[in-house]
Design a protein around this motif. Sequence first.
Motif, PDB file in Angstrom:
ATOM      1  N   THR A 104     -76.030  74.123  59.802  1.00 30.53           N
ATOM      2  CA  THR A 104     -77.326  73.438  59.815  1.00 30.53           C
ATOM      3  C   THR A 104     -77.412  72.273  58.825  1.00 30.53           C
ATOM      4  O   THR A 104     -77.807  71.179  59.216  1.00 30.53           O
ATOM      5  N   GLY A 151     -73.383  76.619  55.922  1.00 31.97           N
ATOM      6  CA  GLY A 151     -73.645  76.812  57.352  1.00 31.97           C
ATOM      7  C   GLY A 151     -73.611  75.465  58.059  1.00 31.97           C
ATOM      8  O   GLY A 151     -73.544  74.413  57.416  1.00 31.97           O
ATOM      9  N   HIS A 210     -81.802  86.180  58.312  1.00 34.38           N
ATOM     10  CA  HIS A 210     -81.404  86.142  56.909  1.00 34.38           C
ATOM     11  C   HIS A 210     -81.542  84.758  56.305  1.00 34.38           C
ATOM     12  O   HIS A 210     -81.423  83.755  56.993  1.00 34.38           O
ATOM     13  N   PHE A 247     -77.808  85.197  51.948  1.00 33.49           N
ATOM     14  CA  PHE A 247     -77.214  86.331  52.661  1.00 33.49           C
ATOM     15  C   PHE A 247     -78.129  87.552  52.526  1.00 33.49           C
ATOM     16  O   PHE A 247     -77.670  88.684  52.516  1.00 33.49           O
ATOM     17  N   LEU A 291     -76.903  79.000  47.196  1.00 33.63           N
ATOM     18  CA  LEU A 291     -77.506  80.286  47.525  1.00 33.63           C
ATOM     19  C   LEU A 291     -76.554  81.457  47.402  1.00 33.63           C
ATOM     20  O   LEU A 291     -76.941  82.543  46.967  1.00 33.63           O
ATOM     21  N   GLY A 349     -81.072  77.453  55.446  1.00 35.39           N
ATOM     22  CA  GLY A 349     -80.868  77.563  56.880  1.00 35.39           C
ATOM     23  C   GLY A 349     -81.463  78.906  57.299  1.00 35.39           C
ATOM     24  O   GLY A 349     -82.025  79.629  56.467  1.00 35.39           O
TER      25      GLY A 349
END
Length: 246
Positions: free
Chosen positions: A39, A37, A138, A141, A66, A132
Amino acid sequence: MRIIKVKDYAEMSRKTANLISAQLVMKPDSVLGLATGSTPVGAYRELIERYESGDLDFGHVTTVNLDEYKGLPRENEQSYYRFMHENLFDHINISPDRVHLPDGMNPDTAAECEAYEKLIRSLGGIDLQLLGLGHDGHIGFNEPAAEFPRETHCVDLQERTIEANKRFFASADEVPRQAYTMGIGTIMAARKIVMAVSGADKAEIAAKALLGPVTPEIPASILQFHPDVTVIADEAALSECVFQTV
Ligand code: GLP
């Protein structure tokens, strides 16, 4: 839960990198749980600079990510495998065999999920998990659901997530509809968690996740029950949080 309020994205990135650096100084062979992401990109840049200046050594570090899109080969520009290499791994001295993400191309869902859980267990668990926050709450995911998923599993992505992630693809149609992700149980088993949050578009969900009731409808809210979570969030992201003061 410790909430550290910072000015902006740049400060969030530095403080996040500080916590990861501290972890690596105290335990050079740490198992880091990493996130993708926009972030964490700034924090990864900071870590690269600290490696280049000789202040950080990734020679003994192991990473587990993740999540990964299902059905995207590693070479695909939008795979999280590629993302992590471009934004971090290719620029530091981490050993390629110590870098782990779910295999998005494994068509055997049950086998892939079991293998990823086994891998994390065999590494002795995650020392520090970086997170993040998705717009619907979420983490990884793990989308809003009726219950908190325990282990690594395959998810159908929600429309809002597909919309948010389409900026990286030619069109929304090209965003994969499924992904492998660590479960909430996998994330909660990490010894330390650092969640980074930035921007006004996260303010509403940040208030719900950090201060609202703990519910699988807001997956990140479960972090309120973890014994060692640090949230590093900028002023914009915390603008809807009303903190009680005594
Ligand atoms: C993605 C990732 C999450 C990430 C989240 C927020 O869908 N799977 O791990 O934390 O969305 O992304 P961003 O940091 O770009 O807002």
